[in-house]
Design an enzyme around this catalytic site. Structure first.
Site, PDB file in Angstrom:
ATOM      1  N   GLU A 113      75.269  24.464  24.658  1.00 10.05           N
ATOM      2  CA  GLU A 113      75.999  24.490  25.939  1.00 10.05           C
ATOM      3  C   GLU A 113      75.035  24.813  27.087  1.00 10.05           C
ATOM      4  O   GLU A 113      75.049  24.159  28.128  1.00 10.05           O
ATOM      5  CB  GLU A 113      77.120  25.537  25.907  1.00 10.05           C
ATOM      6  CG  GLU A 113      78.227  25.266  24.919  1.00 10.05           C
ATOM      7  CD  GLU A 113      79.264  24.247  25.380  1.00 10.05           C
ATOM      8  OE1 GLU A 113      79.098  23.637  26.454  1.00 10.05           O
ATOM      9  OE2 GLU A 113      80.250  24.070  24.643  1.00 10.05           O
ATOM     10  N   ASP A 128      82.944  23.356  29.570  1.00  9.07           N
ATOM     11  CA  ASP A 128      84.016  24.076  28.883  1.00  9.07           C
ATOM     12  C   ASP A 128      83.485  25.365  28.242  1.00  9.07           C
ATOM     13  O   ASP A 128      84.163  25.994  27.453  1.00  9.07           O
ATOM     14  CB  ASP A 128      84.709  23.182  27.847  1.00  9.07           C
ATOM     15  CG  ASP A 128      83.780  22.700  26.744  1.00  9.07           C
ATOM     16  OD1 ASP A 128      82.622  23.166  26.658  1.00  9.07           O
ATOM     17  OD2 ASP A 128      84.207  21.834  25.958  1.00  9.07           O
ATOM     18  N   HIS A 152      88.480  19.495  25.267  1.00  8.72           N
ATOM     19  CA  HIS A 152      89.395  18.661  24.479  1.00  8.72           C
ATOM     20  C   HIS A 152      90.766  18.548  25.153  1.00  8.72           C
ATOM     21  O   HIS A 152      91.802  18.699  24.533  1.00  8.72           O
ATOM     22  CB  HIS A 152      89.525  19.195  23.044  1.00  8.72           C
ATOM     23  CG  HIS A 152      88.185  19.420  22.421  1.00  8.72           C
ATOM     24  ND1 HIS A 152      87.380  18.388  21.991  1.00  8.72           N
ATOM     25  CD2 HIS A 152      87.484  20.551  22.192  1.00  8.72           C
ATOM     26  CE1 HIS A 152      86.249  18.879  21.513  1.00  8.72           C
ATOM     27  NE2 HIS A 152      86.285  20.185  21.623  1.00  8.72           N
ATOM     28  N   ASP A 195      78.303  19.399  27.716  1.00  8.37           N
ATOM     29  CA  ASP A 195      78.959  19.957  26.537  1.00  8.37           C
ATOM     30  C   ASP A 195      77.913  20.141  25.450  1.00  8.37           C
ATOM     31  O   ASP A 195      76.914  19.421  25.403  1.00  8.37           O
ATOM     32  CB  ASP A 195      80.081  19.041  26.039  1.00  8.37           C
ATOM     33  CG  ASP A 195      81.072  19.786  25.135  1.00  8.37           C
ATOM     34  OD1 ASP A 195      81.063  21.035  25.131  1.00  8.37           O
ATOM     35  OD2 ASP A 195      81.845  19.123  24.430  1.00  8.37           O
ATOM     36  N   GLY A 196      78.148  21.124  24.615  1.00  8.60           N
ATOM     37  CA  GLY A 196      77.285  21.379  23.481  1.00  8.60           C
ATOM     38  C   GLY A 196      78.108  21.404  22.214  1.00  8.60           C
ATOM     39  O   GLY A 196      79.309  21.668  22.256  1.00  8.60           O
ATOM     40  N   ASP A 232      81.313  15.520  25.066  1.00  6.39           N
ATOM     41  CA  ASP A 232      81.577  15.978  23.706  1.00  6.39           C
ATOM     42  C   ASP A 232      81.175  14.905  22.703  1.00  6.39           C
ATOM     43  O   ASP A 232      80.507  15.193  21.708  1.00  6.39           O
ATOM     44  CB  ASP A 232      83.057  16.339  23.542  1.00  6.39           C
ATOM     45  CG  ASP A 232      83.375  16.815  22.135  1.00  6.39           C
ATOM     46  OD1 ASP A 232      82.834  17.860  21.730  1.00  6.39           O
ATOM     47  OD2 ASP A 232      84.151  16.138  21.442  1.00  6.39           O
TER      48      ASP A 232
END
Length: 155
Positions: free
Chosen positions: A51, A74, A124, A11-12, A134
Site C-alpha cells: 500500500e 483504501d 472493493h 492499492d496494494g 486492485d
C-alpha cells in the site's frame, strides 16, 4: 504558480500477508486526457508495505515538483499516518519500533516535493480506479518474475 493537479489511485495486495504481493497505480492528470497505469510484484512482502510502496512509486514518477496531488487509497494505515501526522513523531524517534521505516523515509522524501492530500476510499466498493488498482496489484503478485522486497523484515 502552477496549480497542476494529479489524481493518484493506489492499492496494494499480499497473498498470505506476508506472501507474494504487488501494487497497482492509476495516475490521472486533472483536466487532461492523461492516464497511466503501473504495477509491480514481489516474492515476499506484506499488504501494508505494498500500500505504501504504491504511493511512493507514484510520487516518484512525477517529473515536476510542487504539484497538487490527491492520493486515493483504501489503506487506513497510509491515510491515518499522514493525515493524523503520526509520521512527525515517528520521524523524531527515527521510526523506533515502527514497521516499514525504510518505506516511510522514502515516502517522506517524495511527499515533501509536492502538495499532497489523501482521501480514503472504501475498498472493493465498485470505485472504478480503485478496482483497477486492485486488479493490477493482484495480477502483479502472480507474475512469474517477482522482485525481492529488500526492506521486508519478518518479525
Amino acid at each position: 504558480m502552477d496549480k497542476a493537479q494529479v489524481h493518484i489511485y493506489t492499492d496494494g495486495a499480499a497473498r498470505g500477508n506476508p506472501g507474494p504481493g504487488g501494487y497497482g497505480i492509476v495516475m490521472e492528470w486533472v483536466g487532461k486526457p492523461y492516464k497511466k497505469e503501473f504495477s509491480e510484484g514481489f516474492v515476499h512482502t506484506t499488504n501494508n508495505r505494498m500500500e505504501l510502496l504504491a504511493v511512493i512509486e507514484a510520487l516518484k514518477k512525477l517529473k515536476k515538483e510542487g504539484l497538487y496531488i490527491t492520493v486515493f487509497t483504501d489503506s487506513k494505515y497510509v491515510v491515518d499516518t499522514v493525515e493524523k501526522k503520526w509520521y512527525v513523531k515517528w520521524e523524531k524517534t527515527n521510526f523506533k519500533d515502527k514497521k516499514n521505516p525504510d518505506l516511510w523515509k522514502l515516502f517522506l522524501k517524495e511527499y515533501r516535493k509536492h502538495h499532497v492530500s489523501f482521501t480514503w476510499i472504501k475498498g472493493h466498493n465498485n470505485h472504478p480506479q480503485n478496482e483497477r488498482c486492485d486488479a493490477l496489484a493482484v495480477a502483479a503478485s502472480k507474475e512469474k518474475k517477482l522482485k525481492i522486497d529488500e526492506g521486508f523484515v519478518s518479525n
